[in-house]
Design a protein around this motif. Structure first.
Motif, PDB file in Angstrom:
ATOM      1  N   ALA A 153       0.835  -1.205   0.000  1.00 13.33           N
ATOM      2  CA  ALA A 153       0.000   0.000   0.000  1.00 13.33           C
ATOM      3  C   ALA A 153       0.868   1.253   0.000  1.00 13.33           C
ATOM      4  N   GLU A 154       1.951   1.239   0.785  1.00 13.51           N
ATOM      5  CA  GLU A 154       2.858   2.382   0.804  1.00 13.51           C
ATOM      6  C   GLU A 154       3.473   2.618  -0.573  1.00 13.51           C
ATOM      7  N   MET A 155       3.936   1.546  -1.199  1.00 12.25           N
ATOM      8  CA  MET A 155       4.549   1.671  -2.523  1.00 12.25           C
ATOM      9  C   MET A 155       3.547   2.195  -3.544  1.00 12.25           C
ATOM     10  N   ILE A 159       3.591   5.716  -5.845  1.00 12.29           N
ATOM     11  CA  ILE A 159       3.461   5.749  -7.306  1.00 12.29           C
ATOM     12  C   ILE A 159       2.293   6.636  -7.738  1.00 12.29           C
ATOM     13  N   LEU A 160       1.137   6.433  -7.124  1.00 10.96           N
ATOM     14  CA  LEU A 160      -0.066   7.150  -7.558  1.00 10.96           C
ATOM     15  C   LEU A 160       0.013   8.645  -7.269  1.00 10.96           C
ATOM     16  N   PHE A 161       0.647   9.027  -6.164  1.00 10.99           N
ATOM     17  CA  PHE A 161       0.767  10.452  -5.863  1.00 10.99           C
ATOM     18  C   PHE A 161       1.886  11.117  -6.655  1.00 10.99           C
ATOM     19  N   LEU A 162       2.828  10.326  -7.156  1.00 13.36           N
ATOM     20  CA  LEU A 162       3.888  10.896  -7.992  1.00 13.36           C
ATOM     21  C   LEU A 162       3.385  11.267  -9.382  1.00 13.36           C
ATOM     22  N   ILE A 163       2.415  10.510  -9.889  1.00 11.66           N
ATOM     23  CA  ILE A 163       1.984  10.674 -11.276  1.00 11.66           C
ATOM     24  C   ILE A 163       0.917  11.762 -11.384  1.00 11.66           C
ATOM     25  N   PRO A 164       1.111  12.779 -12.230  1.00  6.33           N
ATOM     26  CA  PRO A 164       0.067  13.798 -12.439  1.00  6.33           C
ATOM     27  C   PRO A 164      -1.196  13.172 -13.024  1.00  6.33           C
ATOM     28  N   GLY A 165      -2.322  13.718 -12.669  1.00  4.68           N
ATOM     29  CA  GLY A 165      -3.584  13.253 -13.221  1.00  4.68           C
ATOM     30  C   GLY A 165      -4.257  12.155 -12.424  1.00  4.68           C
ATOM     31  N   MET A 166      -3.613  11.636 -11.397  1.00  7.20           N
ATOM     32  CA  MET A 166      -4.227  10.613 -10.570  1.00  7.20           C
ATOM     33  C   MET A 166      -5.304  11.237  -9.669  1.00  7.20           C
ATOM     34  N   PRO A 167      -6.318  10.457  -9.261  1.00  6.15           N
ATOM     35  CA  PRO A 167      -7.378  10.998  -8.384  1.00  6.15           C
ATOM     36  C   PRO A 167      -6.888  11.126  -6.941  1.00  6.15           C
ATOM     37  N   LYS A 168      -5.981  12.073  -6.708  1.00  5.51           N
ATOM     38  CA  LYS A 168      -5.324  12.181  -5.397  1.00  5.51           C
ATOM     39  C   LYS A 168      -6.301  12.524  -4.275  1.00  5.51           C
ATOM     40  N   THR A 190       2.671  13.670   0.834  1.00  5.97           N
ATOM     41  CA  THR A 190       3.151  15.053   0.702  1.00  5.97           C
ATOM     42  C   THR A 190       4.422  15.111  -0.136  1.00  5.97           C
ATOM     43  N   ILE A 191       5.375  14.216   0.146  1.00  6.40           N
ATOM     44  CA  ILE A 191       6.611  14.192  -0.635  1.00  6.40           C
ATOM     45  C   ILE A 191       6.321  13.819  -2.090  1.00  6.40           C
ATOM     46  N   ALA A 192       5.433  12.832  -2.279  1.00  7.76           N
ATOM     47  CA  ALA A 192       5.133  12.370  -3.639  1.00  7.76           C
ATOM     48  C   ALA A 192       4.366  13.412  -4.453  1.00  7.76           C
ATOM     49  N   ARG A 193       3.696  14.344  -3.806  1.00  9.94           N
ATOM     50  CA  ARG A 193       3.000  15.422  -4.526  1.00  9.94           C
ATOM     51  C   ARG A 193       3.978  16.431  -5.126  1.00  9.94           C
ATOM     52  N   CYS A 194       5.210  16.461  -4.620  1.00 10.83           N
ATOM     53  CA  CYS A 194       6.149  17.528  -4.987  1.00 10.83           C
ATOM     54  C   CYS A 194       6.361  17.692  -6.493  1.00 10.83           C
ATOM     55  N   PRO A 195       6.675  16.628  -7.234  1.00  7.80           N
ATOM     56  CA  PRO A 195       6.929  16.831  -8.677  1.00  7.80           C
ATOM     57  C   PRO A 195       5.761  17.471  -9.410  1.00  7.80           C
ATOM     58  N   GLY A 196       4.544  16.962  -9.183  1.00  8.54           N
ATOM     59  CA  GLY A 196       3.381  17.506  -9.884  1.00  8.54           C
ATOM     60  C   GLY A 196       3.106  18.953  -9.518  1.00  8.54           C
ATOM     61  N   ILE A 197       3.162  19.257  -8.224  1.00  7.98           N
ATOM     62  CA  ILE A 197       2.884  20.629  -7.775  1.00  7.98           C
ATOM     63  C   ILE A 197       3.950  21.593  -8.259  1.00  7.98           C
ATOM     64  N   PHE A 198       5.219  21.221  -8.090  1.00  7.27           N
ATOM     65  CA  PHE A 198       6.292  22.151  -8.458  1.00  7.27           C
ATOM     66  C   PHE A 198       6.387  22.340  -9.970  1.00  7.27           C
TER      67      PHE A 198
END
Length: 267
Positions: A153-155, A159-168, A190-198
């Motif tokens: 679940a952690e992994m 993955i899902l929060f790193l990818i833009p367009g996912m239903p976060k 929060t860390i995985a949101r960084c690429p998409g947000i930035f």
């Protein structure tokens, strides 16, 4: 009798949460309208100036702290209510406070919203999810086998929060029903949101400063990532459905037709 009481409680929770959401949206609309009326001339000057970035800095000089608090609060509300799109908010954050500053404000708001949602769902159950999300979409997540194992679940959250367009937003509401721990989920998401947000905040900041090619490159990269994300998310559900079909076939053979049922979505 107990089942009837549970259904009534679930409907009451959903009505109350939706009423709160409507009131929040109305308040945001009123505040936004008043802000536009009060600062209309200054905003026109920003977008018609030969140096929009400098005009924006002058506009924010006397309102910087208040602007940060408003942006932080709106980000929390956007994730809580789920149906407010997050993309425009990220673009505004980048234009107002730059790629780095705007992104950090949004990440702080996202972490706070995740904390609030976790405790809301933990206390009220799936009724809190169904108040803002489609029951079928949430039910599909509950069928993904990886969410039943803490490490997997952690992994998958990474993955899902790193990818833009996912239903976060939906994933944030669903997470409390998984074996994940609250602190671990908030840290990972929060860390995985960084690429998409930035990427979004730096793209909008670059547009404002006239760096068109850099902004275009970021938008192309985000589009490609979103296309991949859509494919990956559909593949995830398709693989889950295939596994469930195989399990149901085994249950038919081994238990005389008794099929396992997913509890999500029941009142």
């Amino acid at each position: 009798m107990a089942e009837c009481d549970s259904r009534q409680r679930s409907r009451k929770i959903k009505r109350v949460l939706r009423l709160i959401a409507v009131v929040a949206v109305i308040l945001l609309a009123v505040v936004g309208t008043l802000f536009l009326i009060r600062n209309f001339d200054a905003l026109v000057k920003i977008f018609t100036s030969s140096d929009p970035a400098a005009e924006m800095d002058r506009f924010l000089d006397g309102n910087r702290l208040m602007g940060v608090l408003v942006l932080y609060g709106v980000q929390i509300v956007q994730i809580l209510l789920a149906f407010i799109p997050g993309g425009p908010m990220q673009m505004v954050a980048g234009a107002l406070y730059g790629g780095l500053g705007g992104g950090l404000i949004l990440l702080a708001g996202a972490a706070t919203a995740s904390f609030l949602i976790w405790h809301l769902v933990s206390r009220l159950g799936q009724a809190a999810i169904e108040a803002f999300h489609n029951r079928e979409d949430a039910g599909k997540l509950s069928k993904i086998r990886a969410f039943r194992d803490p490490k997997k679940a952690e992994m998958l959250v990474w993955i899902l929060f790193l990818i833009p367009g996912m239903p976060k937003d939906l994933l944030t509401y669903f997470a409390p029903l998984t074996p994940l721990k609250c602190k671990r989920f908030i840290l990972i998401s929060t860390i995985a949101r960084c690429p998409g947000i930035f990427m979004t905040t730096f793209a909008s900041s670059s547009l404002l400063s006239g760096n068109w090619w850099f902004a275009a490159g970021l938008y192309v990269l985000m589009f490609a990532a979103a296309v991949f994300g859509g494919w990956f998310y559909r593949r995830l559900h398709r693989d889950s459905d295939t596994e469930d079909s195989g399990e149901m076939g085994n249950d038919r053979r081994n238990e005389g037709g008794s099929l396992p049922q997913d509890d999500f979505g029941k009142d």
